[in-house]
Design a protein around this motif. Sequence first.
Motif, PDB file in Angstrom:
ATOM      1  N   ARG A   1       0.834  -1.216   0.000  1.00  0.00           N
ATOM      2  CA  ARG A   1       0.000   0.000   0.000  1.00  0.00           C
ATOM      3  C   ARG A   1       0.864   1.260   0.000  1.00  0.00           C
ATOM      4  N   ALA A   2       2.076   1.171   0.547  1.00  0.00           N
ATOM      5  CA  ALA A   2       2.963   2.331   0.619  1.00  0.00           C
ATOM      6  C   ALA A   2       3.623   2.649  -0.721  1.00  0.00           C
ATOM      7  N   LEU A   3       3.574   1.717  -1.666  1.00  0.00           N
ATOM      8  CA  LEU A   3       4.169   1.949  -2.982  1.00  0.00           C
ATOM      9  C   LEU A   3       3.265   2.864  -3.808  1.00  0.00           C
ATOM     10  N   PRO A   4       3.830   3.617  -4.761  1.00  0.00           N
ATOM     11  CA  PRO A   4       3.037   4.582  -5.526  1.00  0.00           C
ATOM     12  C   PRO A   4       1.773   3.984  -6.176  1.00  0.00           C
ATOM     13  N   GLN A   5       1.865   2.786  -6.730  1.00  0.00           N
ATOM     14  CA  GLN A   5       0.707   2.194  -7.402  1.00  0.00           C
ATOM     15  C   GLN A   5      -0.044   1.216  -6.503  1.00  0.00           C
ATOM     16  N   GLY A   6       0.322   1.162  -5.211  1.00  0.00           N
ATOM     17  CA  GLY A   6      -0.231   0.159  -4.309  1.00  0.00           C
ATOM     18  C   GLY A   6      -1.634   0.400  -3.802  1.00  0.00           C
ATOM     19  N   ALA A   7      -2.112   1.617  -3.854  1.00  0.00           N
ATOM     20  CA  ALA A   7      -3.421   1.927  -3.281  1.00  0.00           C
ATOM     21  C   ALA A   7      -4.555   1.144  -3.932  1.00  0.00           C
ATOM     22  N   GLY A   8      -4.472   0.946  -5.239  1.00  0.00           N
ATOM     23  CA  GLY A   8      -5.562   0.277  -5.944  1.00  0.00           C
ATOM     24  C   GLY A   8      -5.355  -1.206  -6.161  1.00  0.00           C
ATOM     25  N   LEU A   9      -4.306  -1.778  -5.606  1.00  0.00           N
ATOM     26  CA  LEU A   9      -3.998  -3.188  -5.813  1.00  0.00           C
ATOM     27  C   LEU A   9      -4.907  -4.068  -4.959  1.00  0.00           C
ATOM     28  N   PRO A  10      -5.704  -4.965  -5.574  1.00  0.00           N
ATOM     29  CA  PRO A  10      -6.525  -5.875  -4.777  1.00  0.00           C
ATOM     30  C   PRO A  10      -5.640  -6.883  -4.032  1.00  0.00           C
ATOM     31  N   ILE A  11      -5.868  -7.001  -2.711  1.00  0.00           N
ATOM     32  CA  ILE A  11      -5.087  -7.909  -1.873  1.00  0.00           C
ATOM     33  C   ILE A  11      -6.037  -8.806  -1.091  1.00  0.00           C
ATOM     34  N   ILE A  12      -5.823 -10.120  -1.234  1.00  0.00           N
ATOM     35  CA  ILE A  12      -6.569 -11.116  -0.480  1.00  0.00           C
ATOM     36  C   ILE A  12      -5.618 -11.712   0.554  1.00  0.00           C
ATOM     37  N   LEU A  13      -5.981 -11.627   1.832  1.00  0.00           N
ATOM     38  CA  LEU A  13      -5.205 -12.269   2.891  1.00  0.00           C
ATOM     39  C   LEU A  13      -5.916 -13.547   3.326  1.00  0.00           C
ATOM     40  N   CYS A  14      -5.120 -14.585   3.656  1.00  0.00           N
ATOM     41  CA  CYS A  14      -5.656 -15.875   4.067  1.00  0.00           C
ATOM     42  C   CYS A  14      -4.953 -16.341   5.332  1.00  0.00           C
ATOM     43  N   SER A  15      -5.699 -17.027   6.208  1.00  0.00           N
ATOM     44  CA  SER A  15      -5.078 -17.611   7.392  1.00  0.00           C
ATOM     45  C   SER A  15      -5.980 -18.701   7.945  1.00  0.00           C
ATOM     46  N   GLY A  16      -5.337 -19.718   8.484  1.00  0.00           N
ATOM     47  CA  GLY A  16      -6.078 -20.766   9.174  1.00  0.00           C
ATOM     48  C   GLY A  16      -6.350 -20.396  10.622  1.00  0.00           C
ATOM     49  N   ALA A  17      -5.749 -19.315  11.102  1.00  0.00           N
ATOM     50  CA  ALA A  17      -5.913 -18.880  12.490  1.00  0.00           C
ATOM     51  C   ALA A  17      -6.115 -17.372  12.547  1.00  0.00           C
ATOM     52  N   PRO A  18      -7.264 -16.891  12.048  1.00  0.00           N
ATOM     53  CA  PRO A  18      -7.473 -15.437  11.996  1.00  0.00           C
ATOM     54  C   PRO A  18      -7.442 -14.771  13.362  1.00  0.00           C
ATOM     55  N   GLU A  19      -7.736 -15.520  14.423  1.00  0.00           N
ATOM     56  CA  GLU A  19      -7.727 -14.939  15.764  1.00  0.00           C
ATOM     57  C   GLU A  19      -6.319 -14.533  16.201  1.00  0.00           C
ATOM     58  N   ARG A  20      -5.305 -14.983  15.506  1.00  0.00           N
ATOM     59  CA  ARG A  20      -3.921 -14.648  15.855  1.00  0.00           C
ATOM     60  C   ARG A  20      -3.450 -13.343  15.210  1.00  0.00           C
ATOM     61  N   HIS A  21      -4.314 -12.706  14.438  1.00  0.00           N
ATOM     62  CA  HIS A  21      -3.917 -11.496  13.707  1.00  0.00           C
ATOM     63  C   HIS A  21      -4.856 -10.344  14.037  1.00  0.00           C
ATOM     64  N   ASP A  22      -4.302  -9.141  14.133  1.00  0.00           N
ATOM     65  CA  ASP A  22      -5.122  -7.948  14.267  1.00  0.00           C
ATOM     66  C   ASP A  22      -5.383  -7.416  12.862  1.00  0.00           C
ATOM     67  N   LEU A  23      -6.494  -7.841  12.294  1.00  0.00           N
ATOM     68  CA  LEU A  23      -6.833  -7.450  10.922  1.00  0.00           C
ATOM     69  C   LEU A  23      -7.459  -6.059  10.856  1.00  0.00           C
ATOM     70  N   SER A  24      -7.768  -5.480  12.016  1.00  0.00           N
ATOM     71  CA  SER A  24      -8.479  -4.196  12.025  1.00  0.00           C
ATOM     72  C   SER A  24      -7.657  -3.060  11.431  1.00  0.00           C
ATOM     73  N   GLN A  25      -6.335  -3.139  11.501  1.00  0.00           N
ATOM     74  CA  GLN A  25      -5.485  -2.070  10.988  1.00  0.00           C
ATOM     75  C   GLN A  25      -4.971  -2.346   9.572  1.00  0.00           C
ATOM     76  N   SER A  26      -5.373  -3.469   8.997  1.00  0.00           N
ATOM     77  CA  SER A  26      -4.885  -3.850   7.672  1.00  0.00           C
ATOM     78  C   SER A  26      -5.768  -3.265   6.580  1.00  0.00           C
ATOM     79  N   SER A  27      -5.149  -2.970   5.447  1.00  0.00           N
ATOM     80  CA  SER A  27      -5.890  -2.372   4.325  1.00  0.00           C
ATOM     81  C   SER A  27      -6.141  -3.384   3.202  1.00  0.00           C
ATOM     82  N   HIS A  28      -6.220  -4.666   3.543  1.00  0.00           N
ATOM     83  CA  HIS A  28      -6.507  -5.687   2.534  1.00  0.00           C
ATOM     84  C   HIS A  28      -7.946  -5.540   2.042  1.00  0.00           C
ATOM     85  N   ASN A  29      -8.238  -6.134   0.882  1.00  0.00           N
ATOM     86  CA  ASN A  29      -9.582  -6.055   0.314  1.00  0.00           C
ATOM     87  C   ASN A  29     -10.495  -7.170   0.811  1.00  0.00           C
TER      88      ASN A  29
END
Length: 131
Positions: free
Chosen positions: A79-107
């Motif tokens: 997201r910090a890269l010049p063309q990164g704002a519009g890049l679709p990003i899918i995040l995956c995890s088998g243990a979502p409770e281990r991650h703070d997804l609230s601050q992430s800018s994934h799609n």
Amino acid sequence: MSGVSPPQPAVQPLLLIVDDEIDITDTYAMLLELHGYRVMTAVHGADALLKVQQAWPDLVISDCMMPVMNGLELCSALRALPQGAGLPIILCSGAPERHDLSQSSHNLFLRKPVFFEQLLAEIERLLGTHA
């Protein structure tokens, strides 16, 4: 001849798959290529950042838990890269409770195991295509 050029084939979208489990990247790459996508793979976030310098992807699919640089850090770096704002990003995890997804800018977040049909449908939705 009328001087009209034949239509050029459309360049297929380039997907970047980032996961430290090689079985996952290899399987997704093979299946997505069968559906007409071009695919790059990376084994962690830092590897992915090197790959995007060589070829900018149309969409990124990344695991969350990886060594060196995890998926959340990768998402932030992209997201910090010049063309990164519009890049679709899918995040995956088998243990979502281990991650703070609230601050992430994934799609989109998908819980592992991700069924391929669901992944393909979400890729097509995010890209606005039907491969």
